[in-house]
Design an enzyme around this catalytic site. Structure first.
Site, PDB file in Angstrom:
ATOM      1  N   LYS A 264       0.834  -1.200   0.000  1.00 33.98           N
ATOM      2  CA  LYS A 264       0.000   0.000   0.000  1.00 33.98           C
ATOM      3  C   LYS A 264       0.870   1.252   0.000  1.00 33.98           C
ATOM      4  O   LYS A 264       2.064   1.202   0.317  1.00 33.98           O
ATOM      5  CB  LYS A 264      -0.915  -0.002   1.237  1.00 33.98           C
ATOM      6  N   ARG A 338     -10.212 -12.004   1.364  1.00 33.48           N
ATOM      7  CA  ARG A 338     -11.080 -13.030   0.761  1.00 33.48           C
ATOM      8  C   ARG A 338     -10.428 -14.406   0.804  1.00 33.48           C
ATOM      9  O   ARG A 338     -11.116 -15.419   0.867  1.00 33.48           O
ATOM     10  CB  ARG A 338     -11.427 -12.613  -0.674  1.00 33.48           C
TER      11      ARG A 338
END
Length: 491
Positions: A264, A338
């Site tokens: 990030k 996920r």
């Protein structure tokens, strides 16, 4: 740190200097007679009945009015709301409560809440989430006694006990989320979960480190293997013989998310300590429900990792095998939530034999574009479950909005030339990103075939103004309240 007690009716103010906060919808406040116990509590801050009536006649439709050198406050909650909002207007109450400051020498906060029975859960939850538990400030810490006196004819003592437990669960959820990852490591979060399980007398299962890999938890293991402390999968089980329902709450517990090798940015990484908000909310929802005599079998499954950077971290183009047996080509190391949830829901379906599975996660930044900063986004294979969670959101204040469930239209976005699927539709905008993320999870349980499954993305509503909101316990207590003996949850 504050201690909250919810009481049925107005009690006397305790010893020591007290701040008074009077709360209600404007229509409710206008109907309050300035007499009896309320007069005893309020008169030194407000004056006589004529002063009270004059003040009420002058307040706006909503907002906070400071009184008596800001030792007292009057908060008027709006009476009306749009159909996408909740009629409780609990978010307006939360906003005004956040603006209240308490003088340093105050020992007690006495809150008098005038509320309709159908609004009480949302109003008390909104109040509770403004008393934060976590701080590392070196200034003098004080302990506030917070008494919430609820003025509502139908409220029972059992309701008040539940609301006290719920307030604590909301604040505990926020405490866990606000704690930085150098303190709340994966090991520490496991300890927190085990402590809750032992206190409740639950069956506790912990699988961690290399045991995850040997047990087939490829998603959890490979995401968490680069972290400074090992990944883990924790299950707490409240087993009720003869249950007709077996319900599993599955939570994403990424104690910190750097994004992995696809790291990030310097502005995108701060606040990623909150990426375990799903696990925190599910753990405390479980705690609240079990404390209140949940009548069916209930499990909470926590997928606990730190998504970090190291020579052994997942790389783009790696292929891993999940607990479901399916293979996944990783094309986005920052789409890690996920991967761990897919293992969690598969375990819930195949090993716990859950008939209903809820998973909750701070999953996608796109959620804020889909349902906004206040509404979680829900995907489910069951129309009734969708209706029920939207209603529960309005009743609890943890708002929910539906999102598309269309695996036949969008699951193909995750196709891979070399594996069963990819973990992201990175670079594609064919399908809605938040829904496609949910479909990745669902693909490992045949999109809920034969069971009821609901995925809830809470990336935005889990926080507000650099603080956690404690989203989750109020929502799931309300949604599953029919399995308890709490009157206010069985309206």
């Amino acid at each position: 740190m504050a201690k909250i007690l919810v009481r049925n009716g107005i009690q006397a103010i305790g010893e020591g200097l007290t701040s008074l906060v009077i709360i209600g919808k404007k229509s409710a406040l206008q109907a309050v007679p300035f007499e009896g116990r309320f007069q005893e509590v309020a008169q030194k801050f407000v004056g006589d009945s004529s002063s009270w009536n004059s003040m009420i006649s002058r307040i706006n439709k909503s907002g906070r009015l400071p009184l008596h050198y800001e030792l007292a406050h009057l908060i008027a909650v709006p009476d009306s709301a749009s159909r996408g909002n909740t009629s409780t207007n609990s978010h307006a109450l939360f906003k005004d409560m956040r603006s209240v400051t308490y003088p340093e020498d105050v020992e007690n906060v006495h809150i008098v809440l005038f509320s309709n029975y159908s609004d009480v859960v949302a109003h008390v939850s909104a109040i509770a989430r403004t008393f934060y538990k976590f701080t590392l400030k070196t200034s003098k810490k004080r302990s506030l006694n917070v008494n919430i006196d609820v003025v509502c004819d139908q409220l029972t003592g059992e309701d008040a006990d539940f609301l006290t437990d719920l307030s604590e669960s909301i604040r505990e959820t926020a405490r866990l989320i606000d704690t930085p990852a150098n303190i709340l490591t994966t090991d520490a979060l496991v300890d927190e979960a085990v402590k809750v399980g032992n206190a409740l007398g639950s069956k506790v299962t912990v699988i961690r480190g290399e045991d995850l890999l040997s047990s087939g938890f490829g998603g959890i293991y490979h995401v968490g293997k680069a972290g400074p402390t090992p990944p883990a999968f924790v299950v707490l089980s409240h087993e009720v013989p003869g249950s007709t329902e077996h319900i599993a709450l599955v939570g994403k517990g990424v104690v910190y998310d750097t994004g992995g090798l696809q790291i990030k940015t310097k502005t995108g990484m701060p606040n990623m300590k909150r990426d375990m908000g799903g696990a925190a909310g599910m753990l405390e929802a479980y705690s609240t429900l079990v404390k209140r005599g949940f009548s069916q079998t209930l499990h909470v499954c926590l997928c606990i990792v730190e998504n970090n950077v190291s020579p052994i971290a997942n790389k783009p183009d790696d292929v891993i095998q999940m607990l479901s047996g399916k293979t996944v080509e990783i094309n986005n190391t920052d789409a890690e939530g996920r991967l761990i949830l897919a293992d969690g829901v598969y375990y819930a379906k195949e090993y716990l034999k859950a008939t209903t599975i809820f998973d909750m996660a701070t999953l996608t930044g796109a959620q804020a574009w889909l349902s906004g900063r206040l509404h979680g986004a829900a995907m489910t294979n069951d129309d009734q479950l969708e209706n029920d969670i939207v209603r529960a959101g309005k009743a609890s204040g943890d708002l929910v909005s539906p999102m598309l469930f269309a695996p036949d239209l969008f699951y193909s976005d995750l196709k891979s030339p070399i594996a069963d699927m990819r973990n992201s539709n990175l670079g594609k905008m064919d399908g809605p990103p938040s829904a496609v993320a949910g479909l990745f999870i669902g693909a490992h349980i045949d999109f809920g075939e034969g069971i009821r499954w609901l995925h809830l993305d809470i990336a935005a509503p889990a926080e507000c103004g650099d603080r956690a909101t404690g989203y989750g316990p109020a929502l799931f207590s309300t949604l599953l309240g029919k399995y308890t003996n709490i009157p206010i949850l069985n309206q």
